[in-house]
Design a protein around this motif. Structure first.
Motif, PDB file in Angstrom:
ATOM      1  N   ARG A  56      -0.655  -7.773  -1.327  1.00  0.00           N
ATOM      2  CA  ARG A  56      -0.020  -7.498  -0.031  1.00  0.00           C
ATOM      3  C   ARG A  56      -0.584  -6.214   0.570  1.00  0.00           C
ATOM      4  O   ARG A  56      -0.906  -6.157   1.760  1.00  0.00           O
ATOM      5  N   LEU A  57      -0.733  -5.182  -0.243  1.00  0.00           N
ATOM      6  CA  LEU A  57      -1.295  -3.921   0.252  1.00  0.00           C
ATOM      7  C   LEU A  57      -2.741  -4.111   0.703  1.00  0.00           C
ATOM      8  O   LEU A  57      -3.161  -3.551   1.720  1.00  0.00           O
ATOM      9  N   ARG A  58      -3.498  -4.908  -0.044  1.00  0.00           N
ATOM     10  CA  ARG A  58      -4.882  -5.205   0.345  1.00  0.00           C
ATOM     11  C   ARG A  58      -4.912  -5.853   1.718  1.00  0.00           C
ATOM     12  O   ARG A  58      -5.684  -5.449   2.590  1.00  0.00           O
ATOM     13  N   GLU A  59      -4.057  -6.860   1.919  1.00  0.00           N
ATOM     14  CA  GLU A  59      -4.048  -7.556   3.205  1.00  0.00           C
ATOM     15  C   GLU A  59      -3.579  -6.645   4.338  1.00  0.00           C
ATOM     16  O   GLU A  59      -4.093  -6.730   5.452  1.00  0.00           O
ATOM     17  N   LEU A  60      -2.627  -5.768   4.064  1.00  0.00           N
ATOM     18  CA  LEU A  60      -2.206  -4.810   5.094  1.00  0.00           C
ATOM     19  C   LEU A  60      -3.368  -3.896   5.479  1.00  0.00           C
ATOM     20  O   LEU A  60      -3.566  -3.601   6.662  1.00  0.00           O
ATOM     21  N   ALA A  61      -4.144  -3.454   4.495  1.00  0.00           N
ATOM     22  CA  ALA A  61      -5.300  -2.593   4.788  1.00  0.00           C
ATOM     23  C   ALA A  61      -6.324  -3.341   5.644  1.00  0.00           C
ATOM     24  O   ALA A  61      -6.861  -2.794   6.620  1.00  0.00           O
ATOM     25  N   GLY A  90       7.666  -8.801   9.660  1.00  0.00           N
ATOM     26  CA  GLY A  90       8.132  -7.416   9.733  1.00  0.00           C
ATOM     27  C   GLY A  90       7.033  -6.427   9.356  1.00  0.00           C
ATOM     28  O   GLY A  90       6.916  -5.358   9.960  1.00  0.00           O
ATOM     29  N   ASP A  91       6.221  -6.777   8.348  1.00  0.00           N
ATOM     30  CA  ASP A  91       5.088  -5.923   7.958  1.00  0.00           C
ATOM     31  C   ASP A  91       4.087  -5.803   9.107  1.00  0.00           C
ATOM     32  O   ASP A  91       3.580  -4.713   9.392  1.00  0.00           O
ATOM     33  N   ILE A  92       3.801  -6.924   9.752  1.00  0.00           N
ATOM     34  CA  ILE A  92       2.821  -6.920  10.848  1.00  0.00           C
ATOM     35  C   ILE A  92       3.352  -6.100  12.022  1.00  0.00           C
ATOM     36  O   ILE A  92       2.616  -5.294  12.616  1.00  0.00           O
ATOM     37  N   GLU A  93       4.610  -6.288  12.351  1.00  0.00           N
ATOM     38  CA  GLU A  93       5.204  -5.501  13.438  1.00  0.00           C
ATOM     39  C   GLU A  93       5.194  -4.009  13.098  1.00  0.00           C
ATOM     40  O   GLU A  93       4.933  -3.164  13.965  1.00  0.00           O
ATOM     41  N   GLU A 107       7.816   0.628   3.286  1.00  0.00           N
ATOM     42  CA  GLU A 107       7.931   1.513   2.133  1.00  0.00           C
ATOM     43  C   GLU A 107       6.802   2.545   2.170  1.00  0.00           C
ATOM     44  O   GLU A 107       5.731   2.288   2.739  1.00  0.00           O
ATOM     45  N   PRO A 108       7.023   3.720   1.574  1.00  0.00           N
ATOM     46  CA  PRO A 108       6.039   4.809   1.664  1.00  0.00           C
ATOM     47  C   PRO A 108       4.627   4.442   1.212  1.00  0.00           C
ATOM     48  O   PRO A 108       3.659   4.867   1.845  1.00  0.00           O
ATOM     49  N   LEU A 109       4.485   3.646   0.144  1.00  0.00           N
ATOM     50  CA  LEU A 109       3.141   3.310  -0.314  1.00  0.00           C
ATOM     51  C   LEU A 109       2.395   2.459   0.717  1.00  0.00           C
ATOM     52  O   LEU A 109       1.213   2.686   0.972  1.00  0.00           O
ATOM     53  N   VAL A 113      -1.111   3.416   2.534  1.00  0.00           N
ATOM     54  CA  VAL A 113      -2.279   2.537   2.553  1.00  0.00           C
ATOM     55  C   VAL A 113      -2.757   2.328   3.992  1.00  0.00           C
ATOM     56  O   VAL A 113      -3.960   2.384   4.274  1.00  0.00           O
ATOM     57  N   LEU A 114      -1.829   2.097   4.910  1.00  0.00           N
ATOM     58  CA  LEU A 114      -2.208   1.935   6.320  1.00  0.00           C
ATOM     59  C   LEU A 114      -2.860   3.204   6.864  1.00  0.00           C
ATOM     60  O   LEU A 114      -3.848   3.142   7.602  1.00  0.00           O
TER      61      LEU A 114
END
Length: 182
Positions: A56-61, A90-93, A107-109, A113-114
């Motif tokens: 999930r963090l990879r995809e957000l990055a 919600g993550d995308i928004e 969340e802070p992590l 990452v962003l």
């Protein structure tokens, strides 16, 4: 319209036809040079399937890079792929809000990452304080994978833009759901 024609399996030597395992315009463009496509695909496959960084963090990055680059192709593809790896609306928004300088409820992590992805995109790389914060939260192999992922996708978005690769119709709903600001 793409600057090079999209190639099909029939256009390729038999030993290169497997490079079009996915029917996407990026691959159909990259196969103009099969060896470059193999090299590109090797790192892409590592990032997708072998990275130590949480998916999930990879995809957000990756989405952060796509959003900042205003890359319709990358953004639409990774909204869909992100859903497959746990990214929510919600993550995308939140990503969009954070990109504009706002503070989201992520969340802070994820926020960290962003931030690192934004710094890599904007250059020259992750700032000292951000790197120190990453070291406090992630093991070194995950930090390496985060930086390599963001660097690779900075190259991807520039490749897409240089060849003016079109978004496939099947990915357009993701682009319409989350359009870039005008």
């Amino acid at each position: 319209m793409a600057r090079l024609p999209y190639l099909e399996k029939a256009d390729l030597k038999p030993e290169d036809q497997g490079l079009l395992s996915r029917d996407i315009n990026l691959y159909k463009t990259l196969v103009h040079n099969p060896d470059a496509m193999r090299a590109f695909s090797g790192l892409g496959q590592y990032i997708r399937y072998k990275t130590k960084l949480d998916a999930r963090l990879r995809e957000l990055a990756i989405l952060q890079v796509g959003w900042l680059a205003r890359s319709p192709y990358e953004w639409s593809h990774h909204v869909k792929i992100g859903y497959d790896f746990g990214v929510t609306d919600g993550d995308i928004e939140a990503l969009i809000l954070e990109s504009g300088g706002g503070t989201s409820g992520l969340e802070p992590l994820a926020r960290l990452v962003l931030k690192a992805a934004r710094e890599i995109h904007d250059g020259p790389g992750v700032h000292y304080d951000t790197f120190a914060a990453l070291r406090a939260e992630l093991p070194n192999d995950c930090i390496m994978d985060l930086v390599v992922t963001c660097g690779f996708y900075c190259a991807v978005v520039r490749t897409l833009a240089s060849f003016e690769i079109d978004v496939e119709e099947s990915y357009m709903p993701y682009l319409r759901k989350y359009p870039f600001p005008v």
